[in-house]
Every structure is written in C-alpha cells, then in structure tokens.
Design an enzyme around this catalytic site. Sequence first.
Site, PDB file in Angstrom:
ATOM      1  CG  ASP A  23      -0.275  -0.126   2.530  1.00  0.00           C
ATOM      2  OD1 ASP A  23       0.891  -0.559   2.569  1.00  0.00           O
ATOM      3  OD2 ASP A  23      -0.897   0.192   3.564  1.00  0.00           O
ATOM      4  N   GLY A 176       3.056  -0.917  12.450  1.00  0.00           N
ATOM      5  CA  GLY A 176       2.262   0.087  13.149  1.00  0.00           C
ATOM      6  C   GLY A 176       3.108   0.778  14.202  1.00  0.00           C
ATOM      7  CD  GLU A 206      10.074   3.124  10.873  1.00  0.00           C
ATOM      8  OE1 GLU A 206       9.990   3.806   9.841  1.00  0.00           O
ATOM      9  OE2 GLU A 206       9.209   2.292  11.212  1.00  0.00           O
TER      10      GLU A 206
END
Length: 359
Positions: A23, A176, A206
Amino acid sequence: MSQLPTFEQIRQAPKVLLHDHLDGGLRPETIIDLARETGYDRLPATETESLRAWFRESADSGSLERYLETFEHTVGVMQTREALVRVAAECAEDLAEDGVVYAEVRYAPEQHTSAGLSLEEVIEAVQEGFGAGSAGRGIRVGTLLTAMRHQARSMEIAELAVRYRDAGVVGFDIAGAEAGYPPTRHLDAFEYLQRENAHFTIHAGEAFGLPSIWQAIQWCGADRLGHGVRIIDDISVQSDGEPKLGRLAAYVRDKRIPLEMCPTSNLQTGAAASIAEHPIGLLRRLNFRVTVNTDNRLMSGTSVSEEFAKLSEAFGYGWDDMLWFTVNAMKSAFLPFDERLSLINGVIKPGFARLKWQA
C-alpha cells in the site's frame, strides 16, 4: 579511484528487496483510476503529477498525521478484488523494471475488508496479482502477511500465513506504531509461528529504541528486524575514534540478524538526519547483516536503484559494496536454502560480475 556506478548501471543490476509495503507503492495514475471506479472521493488531487507531489510532500512534511493520511488514500482504493489484483500486478511489474529479481512485499489483509472481502479473498487476490505481474519478467515475489500491532488479530493473520505458505506467502510481520504497542503483545502469534517452523520479521527499532529491538529478538524470536536502525544507540565511539558495541548490538551482529534498512524512509520518519549520517554507513563498516530497502516507494519517491545510488554518492559505494548488500538480502530471504543459493550463484553474482566488467 574507480568510477562509481551510474544510476542506469545500478538499475540493471540484479537486486533483492525485503522490505516494501504494497500500500506504499501504488502508481499515482492507478490511485486516480481506482478512486473513479470505486467511488472513492477523498483524494487530495486528481491529476497524476499533482497527486504524486502531494504524497511526497506529505511524507516529507515532518507531520505524522499527514504521513499517515497518505496510507488512508492508498488503502481506501484497495478494497475490491479487482483493485488488489491490479495493484499487486503493477507492483511486480515496477520492481522488475527496476532490476529486482526477488522481492518480499508486505501488506495487512485486515485493512482491505471494508467493502466486504474476507481475509482469504484479499490474500488470494493479491497472490493472483503478483503471479500475473511477475510472469515472464525475471522476478519472483514472496508475500509477507502483516498484522497491525495496535489491533488484536495477529494470531488470525499468523494462521493465514501458515495456511498460505505453499501458495506464495513466505512469512509474517507486525507493523504500526511501536511506542505503546510492544511486540510482546503478540507473543502468542510468534510462539505459534515458531511451532509451525514459519518465518517472521518484526518492525522494530525505527521510531522506538533498543527495548523494541530487544523484545523483538529475545522475547519474540524474530528472524529479521524491520528497519532496526536504532541499534546504533547501542554503539558508542571511543576517544580513539573506534566504535564499541554494547551487548545487544554485539548479539545482533554475532547472530547475523538481518537489518531491513530503508534510508530515505528513515529520513522522513526522523530516524536519521541525512543519508550521509545514516547509521547504515557505520553498520556496513562493522559488518552487520545490513540490507537496502524502499519501505514505501510512492511516499518516498524512490526505488531500490535510487536507494543504492544515494548510498553510493554518500559513502562511495561501488560494485563490491552493492553486491555485498544484495547477497546479504538474498541470504536473509524467507526462501529455502537451495533456492537462495541458486539465485545468488546463478543470477546475482554473474549479473554483478558482468556489470563490473563492462564498467
């Protein structure tokens, strides 16, 4: 000093991609077409180049809200079987055009059910698209099924990853927001995958630091780390200029745990200040199992070739460095050993040798 590879030469090199979101890689013109076909009327622009610019500017804005909004629009038009088949096929085509010979592309099936598709229908549509897009193009695409870490469907998605592993699904992932949603919330899913001898990677290190990496490895047993850029926090530079590894960093290096690094994306999320200051330079010098990836090609306006070109310019990387990164990635892929070896010895090394000789 030998001349650095040009972008066109890099594009011809046989490359491997382990961290790419389905996506996050749509063609802008496809988003516009699908919005028209599905009645999605919330796009911020309806002209191709304007929409492309909006995605890039939003991702570069420094605003998390604007960054997340970009995915609302891509996911918003990926709610029908036809849309999923098209997006997956074009993903494979675009990666092949960039010289990628093996890719693992991830997506969260649970995000594509708002128009009535079942999870199984979502998975089968994406697999159909990857099959159509890769046919005859010299690329193989493996799928990673992602569970959202703020939801409670990870066991369900893990079971689907196992169910479809002989149909092109090669592994599992969670993604997420890291802060407040540690990977240990999904421990039952990871324990299930281990019992089923299945592969999985975890987004860790991250936006959040060392505790996220430690949990992903030591509690959950991750095969790879999605990003893992914050492992640099466990490496200090001594007064003599020599780096000293903390115990976690040393463990990651010693165990050859692959790091799925995405340089341009890491700049956008604030995990690095510039390409030249990206931890990938030191981690490569210290021989961590580093790989080079795109994350979200649309939002970052990038490709694997673009990422390598930026690293080459920043760190002076030549053919040998790029081959090292590529072999690292192929070694770390969720494919059987003999298939990885066949691609390394039969495709990747000969391809780089030919380009190096021609240069």
